[in-house]
Design a protein around this motif. Structure first.
Motif, PDB file in Angstrom:
ATOM      1  N   ALA A  91      54.778  35.305  38.608  1.00 15.59           N
ATOM      2  CA  ALA A  91      54.622  35.986  39.322  1.00 15.59           C
ATOM      3  C   ALA A  91      55.593  37.242  40.421  1.00 15.59           C
ATOM      4  O   ALA A  91      55.481  37.968  40.475  1.00 15.59           O
ATOM      5  CB  ALA A  91      53.137  35.720  40.639  1.00 15.59           C
ATOM      6  N   LYS A  96      54.480  40.886  41.719  1.00 13.82           N
ATOM      7  CA  LYS A  96      53.742  40.554  42.736  1.00 13.82           C
ATOM      8  C   LYS A  96      53.867  39.717  43.902  1.00 13.82           C
ATOM      9  O   LYS A  96      54.978  39.680  44.245  1.00 13.82           O
ATOM     10  CB  LYS A  96      52.716  39.661  41.459  1.00 13.82           C
ATOM     11  N   THR A  98      52.449  37.309  45.077  1.00 14.09           N
ATOM     12  CA  THR A  98      51.848  35.527  45.723  1.00 14.09           C
ATOM     13  C   THR A  98      53.898  35.361  44.627  1.00 14.09           C
ATOM     14  O   THR A  98      53.767  33.500  44.395  1.00 14.09           O
ATOM     15  CB  THR A  98      51.541  35.207  44.533  1.00 14.09           C
ATOM     16  N   GLY A 103      57.684  39.073  44.989  1.00 14.39           N
ATOM     17  CA  GLY A 103      57.898  40.178  43.824  1.00 14.39           C
ATOM     18  C   GLY A 103      58.743  40.629  43.952  1.00 14.39           C
ATOM     19  O   GLY A 103      59.196  42.077  43.487  1.00 14.39           O
ATOM     20  N   ALA A 310      49.104  35.660  37.974  1.00 18.13           N
ATOM     21  CA  ALA A 310      49.984  36.685  38.152  1.00 18.13           C
ATOM     22  C   ALA A 310      49.438  37.665  38.558  1.00 18.13           C
ATOM     23  O   ALA A 310      49.704  39.129  38.757  1.00 18.13           O
ATOM     24  CB  ALA A 310      51.394  36.743  36.680  1.00 18.13           C
ATOM     25  N   GLU A 311      48.368  37.630  36.531  1.00 22.07           N
ATOM     26  CA  GLU A 311      47.646  39.149  36.703  1.00 22.07           C
ATOM     27  C   GLU A 311      46.708  39.529  38.114  1.00 22.07           C
ATOM     28  O   GLU A 311      46.682  41.236  38.161  1.00 22.07           O
ATOM     29  CB  GLU A 311      47.677  39.341  35.207  1.00 22.07           C
ATOM     30  N   SER A 313      47.303  38.442  41.137  1.00 23.55           N
ATOM     31  CA  SER A 313      47.607  38.066  42.464  1.00 23.55           C
ATOM     32  C   SER A 313      48.010  39.709  42.749  1.00 23.55           C
ATOM     33  O   SER A 313      48.601  41.066  41.622  1.00 23.55           O
ATOM     34  CB  SER A 313      49.281  37.555  42.451  1.00 23.55           C
ATOM     35  N   PRO A 314      47.914  40.032  43.915  1.00 23.51           N
ATOM     36  CA  PRO A 314      48.230  41.580  44.828  1.00 23.51           C
ATOM     37  C   PRO A 314      49.713  41.917  44.122  1.00 23.51           C
ATOM     38  O   PRO A 314      50.455  40.972  44.378  1.00 23.51           O
ATOM     39  CB  PRO A 314      48.135  41.484  46.161  1.00 23.51           C
ATOM     40  N   GLU A 315      49.935  43.745  44.126  1.00 25.68           N
ATOM     41  CA  GLU A 315      50.828  43.918  44.543  1.00 25.68           C
ATOM     42  C   GLU A 315      51.664  44.149  46.005  1.00 25.68           C
ATOM     43  O   GLU A 315      50.734  43.788  47.187  1.00 25.68           O
ATOM     44  CB  GLU A 315      51.168  45.741  44.387  1.00 25.68           C
TER      45      GLU A 315
END
Length: 336
Positions: A91, A96, A98, A103, A310-311, A313-315
């Motif tokens: 992530a 991201k 998370t 991030g 990862a995909e 997970s929120p920005e």
């Protein structure tokens, strides 16, 4: 005469099993990261650890969980071997919220405070002085931790190395300077950067013990790190280890690798540390082919879980730009 008891942790069959699983995770994680990078799932620089796995696997089994670790920008595998959740590592690569650093760090700046991982540093050689500083803090507090300070062979040509070596030996700091010597500083071979090609000699001017180590052997790394850690804990100061390894991929994902031949790469792959450990486990009948395949299946599934996590997970929220910029002091400021 009685045989002197070894100060290095014993290598058992369980150690080999751990090495195999951890190296296989590092390898498959990095292979997937390389694929994702070419698919433009994340940007920035990206430096893969493929081929060098025996260094981290052998090092971690020789030290204590409370010991410290700091490295350069080829750093995805370090949190993995220390036990950081691989999903959070992936992530972070995706930028991201998370991720291990919410991030904000990305590929070159991995940290994990709980596991004493102090980075991930993008400036060549920048971590060398920091590694000595961490060790100085432990000595000042009279804590028996050891700092493992990793660097590439290219970083050994930075001036900060000599300033740091001088202070580390003068103050007998509990730090192990580890050169992950993969033969090339970006695309420049060790032979073309200096007359001194045996990098373990770089500490000679400071009377720092230095040793060359086979970085394709978990056993050799485990032994060398264990002995160096023992010296550090006894107050005898730092050690320089020139751990000779090889990266199968380029310096970074943008490296065309025109400076070496395919034959050279294939020659090093014959010494692949994962294959060596797998063959040992099979030879000793500690694992069967079915056991090996079960581990491989488990690791591959975990890597896919990491990608999914990862995909999905929120920005990070834009407000995060203003967070974690400064550290809150634990002492009052004196105003005049």
């Amino acid at each position: 005469m009685a045989k002197k008891k070894s100060v290095v942790k014993e290598i058992t069959i369980d150690t080999y099993k751990r090495w195999y699983k951890e190296m296989y995770l590092m390898r498959k994680f990095e292979e997937k990261v390389g694929q994702l990078y070419t698919m433009q799932k994340f940007g920035g620089f990206c430096h893969l650890y493929i081929g060098q796995e025996a260094i981290l696997a052998g090092a971690v089994t020789a030290i204590e969980p409370t010991d410290r670790m700091i490295t350069a920008y080829r750093d995805h595998a370090h949190p993995l071997v220390l036990g950081t959740d691989p999903k959070k590592v992936m992530a972070e690569l995706f930028g991201k919220a998370t991720g291990t650093s919410k991030g904000k760090g990305g590929s070159m700046h991995f940290f994990d405070k709980e596991r004493n991982l102090f980075g991930g540093h993008g400036i060549v050689g920048g971590q060398i002085g920091l590694g000595a500083g961490i060790a100085f803090a432990d000595k000042y507090r009279d804590e028996k931790h050891v700092t493992l300070c990793f660097m590439g062979d290219g970083a050994t040509r930075q001036g900060i190395l000599h300033e740091t070596f001088n202070m580390a030996m003068t103050w007998k700091l509990p730090v192990i300077f580890i050169v992950e010597n993969n033969n090339y500083a970006m695309g420049t071979s060790v032979e073309r950067t200096s007359n001194v090609t045996e990098l373990s000699k770089l500490g000679d001017a400071y009377d720092m013990p230095g040793f060359g180590v086979d970085g394709m052997s978990c056993e050799a790394v485990h032994q060398a790190i264990g002995e160096a850690a023992d010296r550090a804990r006894k107050g005898e100061g730092p050690t320089l280890l020139d751990i000779k390894t090889y990266r199968y991929k380029g310096h970074s994902m943008s490296d065309p690798q025109t400076y070496r031949t395919k034959e050279e790469v294939e020659k090093y792959k014959e010494q692949d540390p994962i294959g060596k450990v797998q063959n040992h486990l099979l030879k000793e009948k500690a694992m069967t082919e079915a056991d090996i395949k079960a581990i491989q299946k488990e690791v591959k599934a975990l890597v896919e879980e990491c990608v999914k996590f990862a995909e999905e997970s929120p920005e990070p929220d834009p407000s995060e730009l203003f967070e974690d910029v400064y550290s809150e002091p634990d002492y009052p400021f004196v105003t005049r």
